[in-house]
Design an enzyme around this catalytic site. Structure first.
Site, mmCIF file in Angstrom:
data_model
loop_
_atom_site.group_PDB
_atom_site.id
_atom_site.type_symbol
_atom_site.label_atom_id
_atom_site.label_comp_id
_atom_site.label_asym_id
_atom_site.label_seq_id
_atom_site.Cartn_x
_atom_site.Cartn_y
_atom_site.Cartn_z
ATOM 1 N N TYR A 95 0.803 -1.096 0.041
ATOM 2 C CA TYR A 95 0.075 -0.058 -0.082
ATOM 3 C C TYR A 95 0.742 1.168 0.082
ATOM 4 N N GLU A 137 -8.818 -6.779 4.171
ATOM 5 C CA GLU A 137 -8.049 -7.911 3.803
ATOM 6 C C GLU A 137 -7.341 -8.979 4.736
ATOM 7 N N GLN A 207 -7.939 -14.623 -13.146
ATOM 8 C CA GLN A 207 -9.011 -15.317 -12.383
ATOM 9 C C GLN A 207 -9.799 -16.248 -13.283
ATOM 10 N N VAL A 276 -18.497 -17.552 -22.552
ATOM 11 C CA VAL A 276 -17.682 -18.409 -21.562
ATOM 12 C C VAL A 276 -18.341 -17.776 -20.003
ATOM 13 N N GLY A 277 -18.939 -16.786 -20.098
ATOM 14 C CA GLY A 277 -19.928 -16.463 -18.698
ATOM 15 C C GLY A 277 -20.689 -17.320 -18.250
ATOM 16 N N PHE A 395 -18.301 -9.455 -13.542
ATOM 17 C CA PHE A 395 -17.355 -9.046 -14.775
ATOM 18 C C PHE A 395 -16.199 -9.913 -14.953
ATOM 19 N N GLY A 397 -13.481 -9.340 -15.835
ATOM 20 C CA GLY A 397 -12.228 -8.207 -15.922
ATOM 21 C C GLY A 397 -12.392 -7.271 -14.949
ATOM 22 N N PRO A 398 -11.764 -6.051 -15.043
ATOM 23 C CA PRO A 398 -12.182 -4.991 -14.299
ATOM 24 C C PRO A 398 -13.335 -4.627 -14.277
HETATM 25 C C1 FAD Z 1 -14.096 -13.104 -11.622
HETATM 26 C C2 FAD Z 1 -13.384 -13.447 -12.890
HETATM 27 C C3 FAD Z 1 -13.775 -14.666 -13.312
HETATM 28 C C4 FAD Z 1 -13.456 -15.136 -14.514
HETATM 29 N N1 FAD Z 1 -13.827 -16.341 -15.065
HETATM 30 C C5 FAD Z 1 -13.398 -16.871 -16.327
HETATM 31 C C6 FAD Z 1 -13.851 -18.052 -16.701
HETATM 32 O O1 FAD Z 1 -14.544 -18.748 -15.912
HETATM 33 N N2 FAD Z 1 -13.417 -18.481 -17.949
HETATM 34 C C7 FAD Z 1 -12.612 -17.830 -18.880
HETATM 35 O O2 FAD Z 1 -12.457 -18.220 -19.724
HETATM 36 N N3 FAD Z 1 -12.350 -16.645 -18.408
HETATM 37 C C8 FAD Z 1 -12.712 -15.954 -17.156
HETATM 38 N N4 FAD Z 1 -12.269 -14.878 -16.674
HETATM 39 C C9 FAD Z 1 -11.301 -14.097 -17.746
HETATM 40 C C10 FAD Z 1 -9.877 -14.554 -17.531
HETATM 41 O O3 FAD Z 1 -9.330 -13.874 -16.010
HETATM 42 C C11 FAD Z 1 -8.896 -13.842 -18.142
HETATM 43 O O4 FAD Z 1 -8.883 -12.511 -18.464
HETATM 44 C C12 FAD Z 1 -9.097 -14.319 -19.830
HETATM 45 O O5 FAD Z 1 -8.753 -15.664 -19.659
HETATM 46 C C13 FAD Z 1 -8.193 -13.604 -20.548
HETATM 47 O O6 FAD Z 1 -6.795 -13.727 -20.235
HETATM 48 P P1 FAD Z 1 -5.464 -14.034 -21.316
HETATM 49 O O7 FAD Z 1 -4.196 -13.793 -20.345
HETATM 50 O O8 FAD Z 1 -5.518 -15.159 -22.306
HETATM 51 O O9 FAD Z 1 -5.678 -12.666 -21.964
HETATM 52 P P2 FAD Z 1 -4.809 -11.432 -21.927
HETATM 53 O O10 FAD Z 1 -3.417 -11.501 -22.223
HETATM 54 O O11 FAD Z 1 -5.170 -10.807 -20.604
HETATM 55 O O12 FAD Z 1 -5.638 -10.408 -22.844
HETATM 56 C C14 FAD Z 1 -6.964 -10.003 -22.571
HETATM 57 C C15 FAD Z 1 -7.302 -9.252 -24.048
HETATM 58 O O13 FAD Z 1 -6.709 -8.316 -24.322
HETATM 59 C C16 FAD Z 1 -6.254 -8.525 -25.460
HETATM 60 N N5 FAD Z 1 -4.878 -7.611 -25.477
HETATM 61 C C17 FAD Z 1 -3.587 -8.237 -25.147
HETATM 62 N N6 FAD Z 1 -2.590 -7.542 -25.258
HETATM 63 C C18 FAD Z 1 -3.083 -6.530 -25.764
HETATM 64 C C19 FAD Z 1 -2.618 -5.004 -26.266
HETATM 65 N N7 FAD Z 1 -1.288 -4.904 -26.112
HETATM 66 N N8 FAD Z 1 -3.325 -4.236 -26.931
HETATM 67 C C20 FAD Z 1 -4.561 -4.416 -27.045
HETATM 68 N N9 FAD Z 1 -5.500 -5.510 -26.712
HETATM 69 C C21 FAD Z 1 -4.408 -6.565 -25.992
HETATM 70 C C22 FAD Z 1 -6.250 -9.824 -25.897
HETATM 71 O O14 FAD Z 1 -6.291 -10.196 -27.338
HETATM 72 C C23 FAD Z 1 -7.376 -10.289 -25.028
HETATM 73 O O15 FAD Z 1 -8.479 -10.022 -25.876
HETATM 74 C C24 FAD Z 1 -12.692 -14.290 -15.478
HETATM 75 C C25 FAD Z 1 -12.297 -13.131 -15.106
HETATM 76 C C26 FAD Z 1 -12.471 -12.669 -13.717
HETATM 77 C C27 FAD Z 1 -12.232 -11.427 -13.280
HETATM 78 C C1 HEM Z 2 -6.454 2.143 -1.613
HETATM 79 C C2 HEM Z 2 -5.510 1.399 -2.369
HETATM 80 C C3 HEM Z 2 -6.452 0.751 -3.567
HETATM 81 C C4 HEM Z 2 -7.604 0.805 -4.317
HETATM 82 C C5 HEM Z 2 -8.584 1.752 -3.956
HETATM 83 C C6 HEM Z 2 -7.590 -0.199 -5.417
HETATM 84 C C7 HEM Z 2 -8.725 -0.474 -6.262
HETATM 85 C C8 HEM Z 2 -8.582 -1.439 -7.060
HETATM 86 C C9 HEM Z 2 -9.623 -1.654 -7.926
HETATM 87 C C10 HEM Z 2 -10.885 -0.894 -8.023
HETATM 88 C C11 HEM Z 2 -9.417 -2.913 -8.690
HETATM 89 C C12 HEM Z 2 -10.186 -3.480 -9.605
HETATM 90 C C13 HEM Z 2 -11.245 -4.451 -9.017
HETATM 91 C C14 HEM Z 2 -12.192 -5.324 -10.118
HETATM 92 O O1 HEM Z 2 -13.062 -4.555 -10.614
HETATM 93 O O2 HEM Z 2 -11.862 -6.204 -10.450
HETATM 94 C C15 HEM Z 2 -8.015 -3.476 -8.239
HETATM 95 C C16 HEM Z 2 -7.454 -4.379 -8.864
HETATM 96 C C17 HEM Z 2 -6.303 -4.595 -8.580
HETATM 97 N N1 HEM Z 2 -5.321 -4.093 -7.630
HETATM 98 FE FE1 HEM Z 2 -5.959 -2.604 -6.215
HETATM 99 N N2 HEM Z 2 -6.312 -1.051 -5.205
HETATM 100 C C18 HEM Z 2 -5.629 -0.461 -4.190
HETATM 101 C C19 HEM Z 2 -4.380 -0.966 -3.930
HETATM 102 C C20 HEM Z 2 -3.593 -1.968 -4.707
HETATM 103 C C21 HEM Z 2 -2.453 -2.095 -3.927
HETATM 104 C C22 HEM Z 2 -1.515 -1.759 -2.946
HETATM 105 C C23 HEM Z 2 -1.986 -3.279 -5.043
HETATM 106 C C24 HEM Z 2 -0.648 -3.846 -5.198
HETATM 107 C C25 HEM Z 2 0.683 -3.276 -5.378
HETATM 108 C C26 HEM Z 2 -2.960 -2.973 -6.010
HETATM 109 C C27 HEM Z 2 -3.038 -4.321 -6.882
HETATM 110 C C28 HEM Z 2 -4.301 -4.469 -7.845
HETATM 111 C C29 HEM Z 2 -4.143 -5.602 -8.898
HETATM 112 C C30 HEM Z 2 -2.912 -6.392 -9.367
HETATM 113 C C31 HEM Z 2 -5.340 -5.701 -9.441
HETATM 114 C C32 HEM Z 2 -6.042 -6.425 -10.331
HETATM 115 C C33 HEM Z 2 -5.330 -5.672 -11.712
HETATM 116 C C34 HEM Z 2 -5.521 -6.366 -13.061
HETATM 117 O O3 HEM Z 2 -5.879 -7.540 -13.071
HETATM 118 O O4 HEM Z 2 -5.129 -5.918 -13.703
HETATM 119 N N3 HEM Z 2 -4.054 -2.478 -5.496
HETATM 120 N N4 HEM Z 2 -7.639 -2.389 -7.221
#
Ligand code: FAD
Ligand code: HEM
Length: 403
Positions: A95, A137, A207, A276-277, A395, A397-398
């Site tokens: 943090y 946490e 994830q 895949v949802g 979602f 994703g984020p």
């Molecule tokens: C809570 C949660 C649950 C999930 N559950 C599932 C699940 O059950 N099954 C599942 O299949 N997935 C699930 N996902 C999604 C999963 O976590 C991944 O995000 C997904 O598999 C894509 O990851 P990846 O590493 O293959 O793609 P990444 O490398 O992360 O890329 C993601 C997307 O960004 C694009 N991209 C990459 N690099 C660039 C760039 N430079 N410019 C522009 N675009 C770019 C890629 O083409 C791709 O479409 C879940 C996500 C969350 C948050």
């Molecule tokens: C008060 C401080 C923070 C806030 C308000 C915050 C907020 C968030 C939010 C809103 C998300 C997206 C959640 C979602 O919708 O999936 C996220 C994800 C994340 N956070 Fe934080 N965060 C904080 C601190 C931190 C710290 C200290 C770290 C580590 C250095 C961190 C690392 C991450 C990572 C790695 C993700 C997932 C990113 C990704 O998948 O791209 N965060 N956080």
């Protein structure tokens, strides 16, 4: 506790920071990854490139700042983020690093407008926000580790079985390498998987929702291969499909997430998914059937066609049961799909269809899929008068906006 003056400085500067939102956060990540490249082992590089995470983290800090004198109000939001943080392994010592670089970025972008008074106020506010996250946490880490079959951080799991479910989705059955017990989970929860990929300088964490019911001696995830054209192919999903085989070890963190089926309720459940949802919905469907057989559940799934439709046999089998109904929507069915009657409706899910076929407004609705799918479903449900409390979504994703 902050004094009144500090509170009003923080609140009054939120709109200014929001205005510079992406400039500040882009700078923040540049500075932070420059000084702490090890954090690239935790952050998702693709989200970084697309700006999704930039918006999520900054948005959350500003939103929290607006409630700085009453953080209790936003506790559900803090908890949702904290679930993700816990599953990623974010620790208290991270943090101050985020805080330091966020403040540096604010100073950098705002220049003289960021007076010492403003910077001091934000320093204090960030500390309070960070403490709120750290404390939520801490409880989650303790719970994850101390539950039956639980563990801390990432634990080795062996790929016991790999099953192709469709042209694009493959399931992985994961059992602990140490042969110990595994933690229970709530249907709808996800795990984080951490991979070391040959030739990659950093680890990659993603994830995946658990796609089977709880109570087994394995976790199942079902992963869609993310083809990128014209962008790079998805890193982790393609690696899992192409290079992770039965017998290989992957590292995962204990189940997390607040998108969960409430099994204390008896209301009818409607599970709506696109592509895949369907993974969290599979877990929910199976749980209702196993644990609440008297509860009505409707499974509505939209896919392009039979080639990419995963887990259909499992759903069809359950749909024989009295309280289970299932509907498949294909928007581009193949000849084969037509010949074999493999779908119920051609096209997308519509409001009219929901109104006609979903029997009750008392139901709880759970949905997940591509963001445009989620926006449409959310809008239809609102238009049909379904209340916020009955609407639940995840979602892949984020977090994004649904309006
Ligand atoms: C809570 C949660 C649950 C999930 N559950 C599932 C699940 O059950 N099954 C599942 O299949 N997935 C699930 N996902 C999604 C999963 O976590 C991944 O995000 C997904 O598999 C894509 O990851 P990846 O590493 O293959 O793609 P990444 O490398 O992360 O890329 C993601 C997307 O960004 C694009 N991209 C990459 N690099 C660039 C760039 N430079 N410019 C522009 N675009 C770019 C890629 O083409 C791709 O479409 C879940 C996500 C969350 C948050
Ligand atoms: C008060 C401080 C923070 C806030 C308000 C915050 C907020 C968030 C939010 C809103 C998300 C997206 C959640 C979602 O919708 O999936 C996220 C994800 C994340 N956070 Fe934080 N965060 C904080 C601190 C931190 C710290 C200290 C770290 C580590 C250095 C961190 C690392 C991450 C990572 C790695 C993700 C997932 C990113 C990704 O998948 O791209 N965060 N956080």
């Amino acid at each position: 506790m902050l004094d009144q003056k500090t509170i009003s400085i923080v609140k009054s500067t939120v709109p200014v920071l929001e205005q510079h939102g992406e400039t500040i956060t882009t700078r923040f990540y540049q500075l932070m990854f420059g000084n702490h490249p090890e954090l690239l082992n935790i952050f998702n590089h693709a989200n970084q490139k697309q700006g999704r995470q930039q918006r999520a983290l900054a948005g959350a800090v500003y939103a929290a700042a607006m409630y700085i004198d009453n953080l209790e109000t936003i506790l559900p939001v803090v908890k949702q983020i904290a679930h993700k943080h816990r599953s990623l392994g974010i620790k208290p010592e991270h943090y101050p690093i985020v805080g330091k670089h966020l403040l540096l970025a604010i100073k950098d972008v705002l220049g003289d407008a960021a007076t010492d008074e403003i910077m001091d106020a934000w320093t204090e506010a960030y500390e309070i926000i960070a403490d709120a996250f750290i404390s939520v946490e801490a409880d989650m880490y303790e719970e994850a580790a101390n539950q039956k079959g639980g563990w801390e951080g990432f634990r080795g799991f062996i790929v016991d079985k790999k099953t192709v479910e469709s042209d694009v989705i493959t399931s992985f059955y994961l059992k602990p390498e140490d042969k110990g017990e595994i933690a229970d989970f709530r249907p709808g929860q996800y795990i984080s998987i951490k991979l070391e990929i040959d030739g990659e300088g950093y680890t990659h964490i993603r994830q995946y929702s658990l796609s089977d019911a709880p109570g087994k001696d394995y976790y199942r995830i079902s992963v869609k291969r993310e083809a990128g054209t014209p962008n790079p192919d998805g890193m982790v999903s393609n690696y899992l499909h192409d290079s992770v085989e039965e017998g290989d070890i992957v590292k995962i963190s204990a189940p997390a997430g607040d998108f969960v089926l409430d099994i204390d309720k008896k209301t009818p459940v409607v599970l709506l998914s696109g592509g895949v949802g369907l993974t969290p919905m599979m877990s929910m469907l199976k749980t209702v059937v196993e644990m609440q057989p008297e509860r009505k559940v409707t499974f509505v799934h939209a896919a392009a066609n039979g080639k990419v439709h995963a887990l259909r046999d499992e759903v069809e089998e359950l749909a024989q049961l009295q309280n289970v109904a299932s509907y498949f929507f294909y928007d581009s069915p193949t000849e084969e799909d037509r010949k074999n009657n493999r779908f119920d409706v051609e096209g997308y899910i519509t409001r009219e269809w929901l109104e006609k076929n979903i029997p009750t407004k008392e139901a709880d609705f759970y949905f997940c899929g591509p963001v445009p799918f989620m926006k449409a479903i959310n809008r239809f449900l609102k238009e049909l008068g379904v209340s916020e409390e009955q609407i639940h979504f995840e979602f892949f994703g984020p977090k994004a906006s649904l309006v």
